[in-house]
Design a protein around this motif. Structure first.
Motif, short mmCIF file in Angstrom:
data_model
loop_
_atom_site.label_atom_id
_atom_site.label_comp_id
_atom_site.label_asym_id
_atom_site.label_seq_id
_atom_site.Cartn_x
_atom_site.Cartn_y
_atom_site.Cartn_z
N PRO A 142 55.71 54.30 59.73
CA PRO A 142 54.96 55.16 60.63
C PRO A 142 53.92 54.37 60.99
CG PRO A 142 55.17 56.17 58.75
CD PRO A 142 55.81 54.93 58.93
N GLU A 143 53.61 54.31 62.41
CA GLU A 143 52.37 52.53 62.71
C GLU A 143 50.99 53.42 62.42
OE1 GLU A 143 53.56 53.37 67.58
OE2 GLU A 143 51.08 52.52 67.71
N ALA A 144 50.78 54.14 62.32
CA ALA A 144 49.43 55.02 61.70
C ALA A 144 49.13 54.57 60.72
CB ALA A 144 49.32 56.70 61.77
N LEU A 145 50.27 55.06 59.73
CA LEU A 145 50.41 54.19 58.57
C LEU A 145 49.95 52.45 57.82
CD1 LEU A 145 50.50 54.98 55.36
CD2 LEU A 145 52.93 54.08 55.14
N VAL A 146 50.84 52.03 58.32
CA VAL A 146 50.65 50.65 58.81
C VAL A 146 48.92 50.00 59.39
CG1 VAL A 146 51.01 48.25 60.55
CG2 VAL A 146 52.90 50.16 59.59
N THR A 147 48.79 50.77 60.38
CA THR A 147 46.92 50.60 60.85
C THR A 147 46.20 51.13 59.68
OG1 THR A 147 48.02 51.53 63.04
CG2 THR A 147 45.76 51.83 62.69
N LEU A 148 46.11 52.18 58.84
CA LEU A 148 45.35 52.10 58.45
C LEU A 148 45.41 50.88 57.05
CD1 LEU A 148 43.99 54.33 56.72
CD2 LEU A 148 45.42 55.21 55.26
N TYR A 149 46.51 51.04 56.54
CA TYR A 149 46.90 50.01 55.96
C TYR A 149 45.91 48.76 56.50
CZ TYR A 149 49.21 45.25 54.37
OH TYR A 149 49.63 44.51 54.13
N GLU A 150 46.08 47.91 57.58
CA GLU A 150 45.52 46.94 57.60
C GLU A 150 44.17 47.34 57.95
OE1 GLU A 150 48.44 46.15 61.75
OE2 GLU A 150 49.37 45.07 60.62
N ARG A 151 43.32 48.21 58.52
CA ARG A 151 42.33 48.49 58.34
C ARG A 151 42.00 48.51 57.05
NH1 ARG A 151 39.02 52.46 57.74
NH2 ARG A 151 40.87 53.90 58.23
N ILE A 152 42.24 48.34 56.42
CA ILE A 152 42.55 48.66 54.83
C ILE A 152 42.08 47.13 53.68
CG2 ILE A 152 42.13 49.03 52.37
CD1 ILE A 152 43.63 51.31 53.57
N ARG A 153 43.10 46.63 54.19
CA ARG A 153 43.54 44.96 54.13
C ARG A 153 42.02 44.09 54.31
NH1 ARG A 153 46.74 40.57 53.44
NH2 ARG A 153 47.05 40.23 55.88
N VAL A 154 41.85 44.43 56.01
CA VAL A 154 40.88 43.60 56.44
C VAL A 154 39.51 43.69 55.76
CG1 VAL A 154 38.88 43.09 58.70
CG2 VAL A 154 42.14 43.95 58.68
N SER A 155 39.30 44.83 54.89
CA SER A 155 37.62 44.98 54.71
C SER A 155 37.56 44.94 52.96
CB SER A 155 37.34 46.28 54.94
OG SER A 155 38.82 47.45 54.12
N SER A 156 39.28 44.48 52.41
CA SER A 156 39.20 44.36 51.23
C SER A 156 39.99 43.49 50.75
CB SER A 156 39.89 45.66 50.75
OG SER A 156 39.22 47.06 51.04
N GLY A 157 39.20 42.59 51.21
CA GLY A 157 39.96 40.81 50.71
C GLY A 157 41.53 40.86 50.45
N GLY A 158 42.37 41.39 51.35
CA GLY A 158 44.01 41.25 52.02
C GLY A 158 44.55 42.53 51.28
#
Ligand SMILES: [Zn+2]
Length: 247
Positions: A179-195
């Motif tokens: 789901p697009e929303a899940l990927v968006t959330l994941y990517e946002r966290i990934r950027v702020s949490s060291g990948g």
């Protein structure tokens, strides 16, 4: 946010692909050949400046040397002419004879001084030519190191790029299945949490921050509906439950 357990597990697959891409990019950036090429290329620049300096000096000394040789030639010619006159017996006036002999003596002294000077310049030329030869050798060595490092870098980069392309292909195939929303959330966290945007819960431990969940948090995660996307209370990453979660 809701996502069925299978989708949440696929998110971990996406995370694995992204981690792989990050590792490859880091490996590419950190290749020691880059530093070797930069350092040796700078050394080549410095060396080339030095070569220009030595060549200029050699040109100057060579010019002076030629000038001295021309002067020596003039002095010799003059002395030969004087000697010839003296030996011909054409000069009979004693005053004139004395002058001629004095000039020959003076020319001989002058020739000695000029020849010493010319010898000194010849030695200087040899010294400078030796330095140029040493610099040329050093240049060849540095260039060989740059060439070897460039070949090695290109080979490794080609391997890394091919592997990255494979992972990106897998990622492009996988991402649309989430789901697009899940990927968006994941990517946002990934950027702020060291990948790392999503981590499995393994034996009660969040694999993102590696902390063990406290009793209360663990109970909350266990009680959450299976399609609920839960977050680690410590690191706020998406926490994916698996059969090994220890719930
Ligand atoms: Zn965590």
């Amino acid at each position: 946010m809701k996502a069925d357990p299978a989708t949440q597990l696929r998110l971990l697959d996406l995370q694995a692909l992204d981690a792989g891409l990050d590792r490859l990019a880091a490996r590419r950036r950190g290749l020691p050949e880059f530093a070797v090429i930069t350092e040796r290329t700078a050394a080549l620049g410095t060396l080339d400046d030095e070569v220009v300096g030595v060549r200029t000096e050699l040109g100057d000394v060579t010019r002076v040397q030629r000038k001295l040789e021309n002067e020596i030639e003039l002095v010799r010619t003059r002395a030969a002419r004087d000697s010839q006159r003296l030996e011909s017996g054409a000069v009979t006036n004693s005053r004139e004879l004395e002058n001629l002999q004095a000039e020959l003596a003076s020319l001989a002294r002058r020739q000695g001084v000029l020849e010493d000077d010319a010898l000194e310049k010849m030695e200087a030329v040899e010294g400078l030519e030796g330095r140029l030869a040493a610099l040329a050798q050093r240049r060849a060595d540095l260039q060989a190191e740059v060439d070897a490092a460039t070949t090695a870098r290109d080979k490794t980069c080609a391997e890394i790029d091919a592997e990255s392309a494979r992972l990106r292909q897998d990622r492009a195939a996988l991402a649309p299945r989430l789901p697009e929303a899940l990927v968006t959330l994941y990517e946002r966290i990934r950027v702020s949490s060291g990948g790392v945007g999503a981590a499995p819960l393994l034996r009660r431990r969040c694999q993102g921050c590696h902390l063990e969940l406290s009793g209360g948090d663990l109970r909350a995660v266990a009680a959450a509906p299976v399609d609920e996307v839960v977050r680690c209370e410590e690191c706020r990453r998406i926490l994916v439950r698996t059969p090994e979660s220890g719930l």
